[in-house]
Design a protein around this motif. Sequence first.
Motif, PDB file in Angstrom:
ATOM      1  N   THR A  16      43.274  72.214  61.202  1.00  0.00           N
ATOM      2  CA  THR A  16      43.827  70.910  60.247  1.00  0.00           C
ATOM      3  C   THR A  16      43.278  70.944  59.448  1.00  0.00           C
ATOM      4  N   ALA A  17      41.685  71.141  59.490  1.00  0.00           N
ATOM      5  CA  ALA A  17      41.321  71.401  57.691  1.00  0.00           C
ATOM      6  C   ALA A  17      41.648  72.647  57.173  1.00  0.00           C
ATOM      7  N   ALA A  18      41.791  73.534  58.087  1.00  0.00           N
ATOM      8  CA  ALA A  18      42.286  74.787  56.847  1.00  0.00           C
ATOM      9  C   ALA A  18      43.395  74.326  56.778  1.00  0.00           C
ATOM     10  N   ASN A  19      44.642  73.602  56.958  1.00  0.00           N
ATOM     11  CA  ASN A  19      45.728  74.035  56.925  1.00  0.00           C
ATOM     12  C   ASN A  19      46.097  72.453  55.727  1.00  0.00           C
ATOM     13  N   TYR A  20      45.540  71.350  56.407  1.00  0.00           N
ATOM     14  CA  TYR A  20      45.726  70.576  54.834  1.00  0.00           C
ATOM     15  C   TYR A  20      44.105  70.483  54.567  1.00  0.00           C
ATOM     16  N   PRO A  21      43.199  70.961  53.299  1.00  0.00           N
ATOM     17  CA  PRO A  21      41.418  70.191  53.411  1.00  0.00           C
ATOM     18  C   PRO A  21      41.509  69.458  52.467  1.00  0.00           C
ATOM     19  N   ASP A  22      42.611  68.979  51.457  1.00  0.00           N
ATOM     20  CA  ASP A  22      41.926  68.551  50.197  1.00  0.00           C
ATOM     21  C   ASP A  22      42.585  66.908  51.402  1.00  0.00           C
ATOM     22  N   ASN A  23      43.711  67.325  52.220  1.00  0.00           N
ATOM     23  CA  ASN A  23      44.328  65.915  53.300  1.00  0.00           C
ATOM     24  C   ASN A  23      43.209  64.127  52.768  1.00  0.00           C
ATOM     25  N   ASP A  24      43.676  63.328  52.935  1.00  0.00           N
ATOM     26  CA  ASP A  24      42.373  62.722  53.560  1.00  0.00           C
ATOM     27  C   ASP A  24      42.230  62.410  55.123  1.00  0.00           C
ATOM     28  N   ARG A  34      35.275  57.766  52.004  1.00  0.00           N
ATOM     29  CA  ARG A  34      36.503  58.497  52.761  1.00  0.00           C
ATOM     30  C   ARG A  34      35.790  60.075  53.051  1.00  0.00           C
ATOM     31  N   TYR A  35      36.664  60.824  53.817  1.00  0.00           N
ATOM     32  CA  TYR A  35      36.093  62.230  53.933  1.00  0.00           C
ATOM     33  C   TYR A  35      37.688  62.690  54.025  1.00  0.00           C
ATOM     34  N   SER A  36      37.181  63.981  53.193  1.00  0.00           N
ATOM     35  CA  SER A  36      38.719  64.683  53.324  1.00  0.00           C
ATOM     36  C   SER A  36      38.391  65.281  54.228  1.00  0.00           C
ATOM     37  N   TYR A  37      39.585  66.696  54.901  1.00  0.00           N
ATOM     38  CA  TYR A  37      39.551  66.792  56.183  1.00  0.00           C
ATOM     39  C   TYR A  37      38.769  68.436  56.327  1.00  0.00           C
ATOM     40  N   LYS A  38      38.586  68.665  54.534  1.00  0.00           N
ATOM     41  CA  LYS A  38      37.379  69.787  54.653  1.00  0.00           C
ATOM     42  C   LYS A  38      36.143  68.849  55.110  1.00  0.00           C
ATOM     43  N   GLU A  39      36.200  67.704  54.500  1.00  0.00           N
ATOM     44  CA  GLU A  39      34.685  67.649  54.513  1.00  0.00           C
ATOM     45  C   GLU A  39      33.872  67.224  55.801  1.00  0.00           C
ATOM     46  N   PHE A  40      34.965  66.077  56.040  1.00  0.00           N
ATOM     47  CA  PHE A  40      35.404  65.243  57.777  1.00  0.00           C
ATOM     48  C   PHE A  40      34.745  66.307  58.686  1.00  0.00           C
ATOM     49  N   ARG A  41      35.528  68.286  58.929  1.00  0.00           N
ATOM     50  CA  ARG A  41      34.776  69.052  59.218  1.00  0.00           C
ATOM     51  C   ARG A  41      33.586  69.421  59.102  1.00  0.00           C
ATOM     52  N   ASP A  42      33.414  69.715  58.123  1.00  0.00           N
ATOM     53  CA  ASP A  42      31.714  70.407  58.076  1.00  0.00           C
ATOM     54  C   ASP A  42      31.077  68.994  58.375  1.00  0.00           C
TER      55      ASP A  42
END
Length: 557
Positions: A16-24, A34-42
């Motif tokens: 999901t982080a790869a597909n929608y990295p900038d989504n909340d 708030r965390y984006s999906y990239k930030e949440f994964r990291d």
Amino acid sequence: MGEPDKITIGGLVDRTAANYPDNDALVYPDRGSRYSYKEFRDTCNRFAKGLSGLGVKRGDHIAIWGTNVPEWAISQFGTPRIGAVLVTVNTSYKSFELEYLLKQSDATTLIMIEGTKSSDFKSILYEICPELQHCNPGELVSERLPLLKNVIMIGNNKHPGMFTWDEVVKMGEAVSDEELAASMAATDPDDVAIMIYTSGTTGFPKGVMLTHHNIITNAIAHVECLNLSPVDRMCIAVPFAHCFGCVGSNISCIVAGAAMVVVETFDPVQVLKAVEQERCTVLNGVPTMFIMELELLDKENFDVSSLRTGIVAGAACNIEVMKRIVKDMNMNEVIVAYGQTEASPCITSTRINDPLELRVSTVGRALPGVEVKIFDPETKNEAPPGTQGEICVRGYNVMKGYYKMPEATASAIDGEGWLHTGDLGIMDENGYCKITCRIKEIIIRGGENIYPREIEKFLSTHPLVRDVQVIGVPSSKYGEEVMAFIQLKEGATLTQEEVRDFCKGKIARNKIPKYIAFVDRYPVTSSGKVQKFKLQEMAIEMLGIKETPRPVTTCVS
């Protein structure tokens, strides 16, 4: 829904982080964070490394005790990355319940918050684990909890014997990306990912073991039933510690790439503020929550026009309430779902295009990939449409079993893989089900399952109590309330308040009986079995209750 590719929770987050990295991914309106999906994964990666640095291994059991704080979600999606198992702890637990869960689950690590407005978690833990106050973090040797070694306190306040959250995250700096990747690669989709404790009528809570595949596939079904997409924003006020929160809400959002907009502890004001501020499109809850939100909307103005859908679960919702949810909350596509923790949790659901009357009068039809049948409790044969029997389910969503309880597991899941729900119902010719009665004696208060046998066992430890019988009585606000019928030892005297005081701090507040009656004898059968339905009749007459009671025993002879 065809059979989905098997994937682990770690792999799901990565995809999901790869597909929608900038989504909340994760939003806390009250915190302004708030965390984006990239930030949440990291962030989940850093915490997973921290656990690894602490010495947590694949298969270790990590308990978490807290409200819907950000660290809970990070723990949920970080822990499986190293193959560890998350064990959820109900926030209403007191000393008696916490000790049992930590011991029975073989938890080696506990992640916790300091407490809530009504409960000091830290003091409760020190009560059952006094050694913690005199040891270095990570070096706990507890008489009552021999396997527990690590306690991680969310936040940065230092407490004796405990790590802070940041200290654990810092330990992960010594763990390489390659080591974390190897841990993820060693994790199998059929491994247990989470254990959620639930009770039956036979005693204390049982640890329901759910695999990565169980819960991800069930979440995929939720996404299909709700028609969720990456543009959706789900307001989550149901507790993460329950399957409805951690699977039906959190993992469903990850599957869809939708935003988790979180309210830490349910409060109708905070829920409606979050919906308005974040333009939420989805709102999950039990009927009690929706009733409180509707009552607030009668008094104050909140913009809920962004809402579209959501799940009403946990208890029957009458048609007038459902009509108001549709009309006053703009949730034209709201659905009703039925399930239990042992089924990951959802079994049946209505669909967003079903007529409203069907969404109120039934609990829907089987989820994609799930078999549901009605079996005659006496003959064990499949019952024809329109005939009452026990609701049984088979499929990907059936739990792996109860932790360290093989007999209870064998009792719940038969040799052909059917999970026996303990609920009686009727299925029509189109596969839509109605719940008609519960075989189990569960009390459902505000969507929370309360187990009479557990309360009876606890109250029986009072030195003046000879015997206890606990039932549910109807409540217009919560669906049911707890009532205890108590027989005292000869010559003993006890007041209702003294009973409640005995409960405080030892069992969850919602389990403390609202009503208490002292009796000399119970209505019994010729074989001496207590007739709880007659106790319920007595209670209704005694209390002057007008509502129709929900049956508390088997509806078949």
